[in-house]
Design a protein around this motif. Structure first.
Motif, short mmCIF file in Angstrom:
data_model
loop_
_atom_site.label_atom_id
_atom_site.label_comp_id
_atom_site.label_asym_id
_atom_site.label_seq_id
_atom_site.Cartn_x
_atom_site.Cartn_y
_atom_site.Cartn_z
N VAL A 121 0.86 -1.18 0.00
CA VAL A 121 0.00 0.00 0.00
C VAL A 121 0.89 1.23 0.00
O VAL A 121 1.75 1.39 0.86
N GLY A 122 0.71 2.07 -1.00
CA GLY A 122 1.54 3.26 -1.11
C GLY A 122 0.75 4.42 -1.68
O GLY A 122 -0.44 4.59 -1.37
N GLU A 123 1.39 5.19 -2.53
CA GLU A 123 0.75 6.38 -3.10
C GLU A 123 1.25 6.57 -4.51
O GLU A 123 2.44 6.42 -4.78
N ARG A 124 0.33 6.87 -5.43
CA ARG A 124 0.69 7.16 -6.81
C ARG A 124 0.03 8.45 -7.23
O ARG A 124 -1.19 8.60 -7.10
N ASP A 125 0.82 9.39 -7.72
CA ASP A 125 0.29 10.66 -8.21
C ASP A 125 -0.57 11.37 -7.17
O ASP A 125 -1.56 12.01 -7.50
N GLY A 126 -0.21 11.23 -5.90
CA GLY A 126 -0.95 11.90 -4.85
C GLY A 126 -2.16 11.14 -4.33
O GLY A 126 -2.85 11.64 -3.44
N PHE A 127 -2.42 9.93 -4.86
CA PHE A 127 -3.58 9.14 -4.44
C PHE A 127 -3.10 7.82 -3.84
O PHE A 127 -2.11 7.23 -4.29
N ASP A 151 11.73 20.74 -8.40
CA ASP A 151 11.25 19.85 -9.46
C ASP A 151 11.92 18.48 -9.42
O ASP A 151 11.34 17.50 -9.87
N GLY A 152 13.15 18.40 -8.90
CA GLY A 152 13.84 17.12 -8.88
C GLY A 152 13.07 16.06 -8.12
O GLY A 152 12.88 14.94 -8.61
N GLY A 153 12.64 16.39 -6.92
CA GLY A 153 11.87 15.45 -6.12
C GLY A 153 10.54 15.10 -6.75
O GLY A 153 10.13 13.94 -6.76
N ARG A 154 9.86 16.11 -7.28
CA ARG A 154 8.55 15.86 -7.90
C ARG A 154 8.69 14.95 -9.12
O ARG A 154 7.91 13.99 -9.29
N LEU A 155 9.66 15.22 -9.98
CA LEU A 155 9.83 14.42 -11.19
C LEU A 155 10.30 13.00 -10.85
O LEU A 155 9.90 12.04 -11.51
N LEU A 156 11.11 12.87 -9.81
CA LEU A 156 11.54 11.54 -9.40
C LEU A 156 10.36 10.73 -8.86
O LEU A 156 10.27 9.53 -9.11
N ALA A 157 9.46 11.39 -8.15
CA ALA A 157 8.26 10.71 -7.67
C ALA A 157 7.43 10.20 -8.85
O ALA A 157 6.90 9.08 -8.82
N GLU A 158 7.32 11.00 -9.90
CA GLU A 158 6.59 10.57 -11.08
C GLU A 158 7.28 9.38 -11.74
O GLU A 158 6.63 8.44 -12.21
N ALA A 159 8.61 9.43 -11.78
CA ALA A 159 9.37 8.31 -12.36
C ALA A 159 9.16 7.05 -11.54
O ALA A 159 8.98 5.95 -12.09
N TRP A 160 9.19 7.18 -10.23
CA TRP A 160 9.04 6.04 -9.32
C TRP A 160 7.68 5.38 -9.50
O TRP A 160 7.57 4.16 -9.64
N HIS A 161 6.64 6.19 -9.53
CA HIS A 161 5.29 5.63 -9.61
C HIS A 161 5.01 5.04 -10.99
O HIS A 161 4.28 4.06 -11.12
#
Length: 279
Positions: A121-127, A151-161
């Motif tokens: 259980v985690g989070e993807r795109d804020g959900f 932006d680095g952290g935000r873009l990495l989160a998008e890459a991760w998800h």
């Protein structure tokens, strides 16, 4: 250290497992059954209405008729492993918006964790939702990088998800990994170049020759600058689906995306905290 049953091999017993293994089916069936049984005091959502919401969201074979006829167990038993994962994923998302939903999601995570599921259980795109489980050390490093401002952290989160989510998109995961590294590298290396790319930054850093890790001693044949540039070059050169229509165009694989994200996590952390800098 995790408890291991008598006679089990500790090196394999806790290996992450894909799908829905037989020993986990009863627990997952029970958890989903509670989500689609009857209305209760804290959800106030009719079980058939809830399944209709999933049918609309999934755009697959509708399950509301099956639920009405055979109940939650009948629905669960009729689904394949991938379909169960997708239903779990949506239910986690839906529960997160309901009173006491977070506690119900914690119960699911306990089941998945105890069963060494490859999903958590985690989070993807804020959900809220399911995403791939990775080794704890990697998860900690990734969360540190993704939580960095900018932006680095935000873009990495998008890459991760995109790489580890239920609906995996390795091509997007790889591209976002590069963008995350560019977001922390370009302001340091080429702040006035509006056309800068990671490739151009690598060339400039190599020419300048003074970008290093903060080591007191350096190996003569493998100085830290070479290691840093090697990581960056591997990430940049390994991007095989950058230019559609060319002879070299090949869609990124899941394995390539995971490697790209791993490199990006390390580089974003090091550039963000000053570990890689001009010395």
């Amino acid at each position: 250290m995790n408890w291991t049953p008598i006679g089990a091999d500790p090196s394999t017993h806790h290996t992450l497992v894909e799908g829905v293994p037989p020993y986990m089916r009863s627990s997952l069936r029970s958890w989903l059954g509670q989500a689609f049984t009857y209305p209760n005091g804290y959800t106030r959502v009719n079980h058939l209405e809830r399944m209709r919401k999933f049918d609309l969201a999934s755009r697959g074979t509708p399950l509301v008729g099956k639920l009405s006829k055979d109940g939650p167990n009948g629905v669960f038993n009729s689904l394949g492993e991938d379909e169960i994962i997708r239903l779990l994923d949506w239910t986690v998302y839906d529960y997160a918006a309901l009173y006491a939903g977070k506690e119900r999601n914690k119960e699911l995570e306990s089941i998945l964790s105890a069963g060494s599921s490859a999903w958590k259980v985690g989070e993807r795109d804020g959900f809220a939702g399911l995403e791939r489980r990775v080794p704890e050390g990697m998860q900690i490093a990734a969360e540190s990088a993704m939580n960095r401002p900018g932006d680095g952290g935000r873009l990495l989160a998008e890459a991760w998800h995109a790489t580890y989510g239920v609906n995996r998109q390795p091509d997007l995961g790889y591209r976002k990994s590069i963008e995350a590294v560019e977001a922390v590298v370009l302001p340091l290396v080429a702040p006035k170049d509006d056309t800068a790319t990671l490739g151009k930054a690598i060339g400039q850093m190599r020419a300048e020759g003074n970008w290093k890790l903060p080591f007191i001693k350096e190996h003569k044949e493998n100085p830290s600058q070479g290691v840093v540039l090697g990581m960056m070059q591997a990430l940049w050169s390994g991007h095989s689906d950058r230019h559609p229509g060319t002879a070299s165009y090949v869609l990124s694989t899941q394995e390539a995306a995971e490697a790209a994200v791993s490199l990006a996590v390390t580089l974003v952390n090091l550039f963000s905290n000053g570990g890689i800098a001009r010395r």
